[in-house]
Design a protein around this motif. Sequence first.
Motif, short mmCIF file in Angstrom:
data_model
loop_
_atom_site.label_atom_id
_atom_site.label_comp_id
_atom_site.label_asym_id
_atom_site.label_seq_id
_atom_site.Cartn_x
_atom_site.Cartn_y
_atom_site.Cartn_z
N TRP A 265 -46.98 21.33 11.81
CA TRP A 265 -45.53 21.56 11.92
C TRP A 265 -44.80 21.19 10.64
CZ3 TRP A 265 -41.95 17.78 11.11
CH2 TRP A 265 -42.36 16.46 11.24
N ARG A 266 -45.38 20.24 9.88
CA ARG A 266 -44.67 19.81 8.67
C ARG A 266 -44.63 20.91 7.61
NH1 ARG A 266 -46.91 14.17 6.82
NH2 ARG A 266 -48.83 14.81 7.84
N ASN A 267 -45.45 21.95 7.82
CA ASN A 267 -45.39 23.07 6.90
C ASN A 267 -44.74 24.30 7.50
OD1 ASN A 267 -46.12 23.08 4.20
ND2 ASN A 267 -48.19 22.46 4.75
N ASN A 269 -42.70 24.40 11.15
CA ASN A 269 -41.54 24.38 12.04
C ASN A 269 -40.56 23.24 11.79
OD1 ASN A 269 -42.86 26.46 13.24
ND2 ASN A 269 -43.85 25.15 14.76
N ILE A 270 -40.28 22.91 10.55
CA ILE A 270 -39.46 21.72 10.36
C ILE A 270 -38.05 21.89 10.91
CG2 ILE A 270 -40.82 20.79 8.41
CD1 ILE A 270 -38.53 21.60 6.58
N ALA A 271 -37.51 23.10 10.84
CA ALA A 271 -36.14 23.31 11.32
C ALA A 271 -36.06 23.09 12.83
CB ALA A 271 -35.66 24.70 10.96
N GLU A 272 -37.12 23.50 13.52
CA GLU A 272 -37.15 23.34 14.98
C GLU A 272 -37.03 21.87 15.39
OE1 GLU A 272 -40.44 24.33 18.29
OE2 GLU A 272 -40.33 25.75 16.62
N TYR A 273 -37.49 20.99 14.50
CA TYR A 273 -37.47 19.57 14.83
C TYR A 273 -36.36 18.81 14.10
CZ TYR A 273 -41.88 21.13 16.67
OH TYR A 273 -42.83 21.83 17.35
N GLY A 274 -35.39 19.55 13.65
CA GLY A 274 -34.19 18.91 13.11
C GLY A 274 -34.25 18.57 11.63
N TYR A 275 -35.22 19.15 10.90
CA TYR A 275 -35.29 18.83 9.46
C TYR A 275 -34.93 20.05 8.61
CZ TYR A 275 -37.73 14.75 11.17
OH TYR A 275 -38.06 13.62 11.84
#
Length: 275
Positions: A265-267, A269-275
């Motif tokens: 996810w760090r590469n 879906n970062i936007a999905e997790y608020g980043y």
Amino acid sequence: MKCGYVAVLGLPNAGKSSLVNRLVGEEVAIVSKRIQTTRNNILGICNGENFQIVFIDTPGIHHSKNKLDRFMMKNVRNAITTADVILYLVDLGKTVSDEEKDYIKMLKGKAEKVIVVLTKSDKKAVADIDSDISISVKENKNLDKLINLIVEKLPTGEAIFDEDEYTDKSIKFLVCEHIRGRLLDILDNEIPHGIAVVCEKLEEKENSVNMDILIILEKERHKGIVIGKGGKNLKDIGISARQYAENLFDKKVNIHLLVKVDENWRNNNIAEYGY
Ligand SMILES: Nc1nc2c(ncn2[C@@H]2O[C@H](COP(=O)(O)OP(=O)(O)OP(=O)(O)O)[C@@H](O)[C@H]2O)c(=O)[nH]1
Ligand SMILES: [Mg+2]
């Protein structure tokens, strides 16, 4: 009155969030013994009789390996642009690399008001660098002096925030970060930096609050470690989060924790997790 934004920069683990929390007098940012704890810029407001310092706590400066790292470093650059004064923190107990010295030189060339702060002065001195002040959050040393040094350099103007505000972050954010902090404590070195925590649902009623909070992990095998034997870790984290949230909402809070695996996810879906 003297008011302005003060960016707090430095390598991961230098003690930035510890300093901001202490000067603000509230836990606005989570602190841990591990590197790269802070991911977002977090404002922490410190009010005095004739000043308002708006600290910008930033992620530790590091080389980016993935999208999340790049997001974190973008936050650092944004903080530099916003700041009236920059505090650059150096851990007294660590060697200062030539790369770090060059970075500080670059900062001083770019921004006028840079204060180099040696932190953790309670530790055995290793760092060899010219600094403006030496402090210890642990032993409460020179913190008043640091405030004076900052206030001297701030522009004159109107307060930016109301006096009763101490951060720009929502309770939702603070609760998720509290959970991530507890996970960093409990899991120690078992799981590195692959955890994200997001609130999927927040339902605030007159006398109570319901929160559905998702813990995202990178590997299926991390699930068991996070949940713990017989669900113990998750239960302990849930209790701690509920107490923390009840204090902030001043209401009864029910927290429903869910664990999900999202590889890489760090590469992605970062936007999905608020980043
Ligand atoms: N001995 C000592 N330890 C300190 C002091 N200030 C902070 N620490 C410790 O240093 C570690 C890192 O502190 P943080 O405040 O999370 O550091 P940070 O710079 O925000 O780290 P990142 O968010 O990862 O960039 C924690 O274990 C703190 O307890 C200090 O004055 N003395
Ligand atoms: Mg931090």
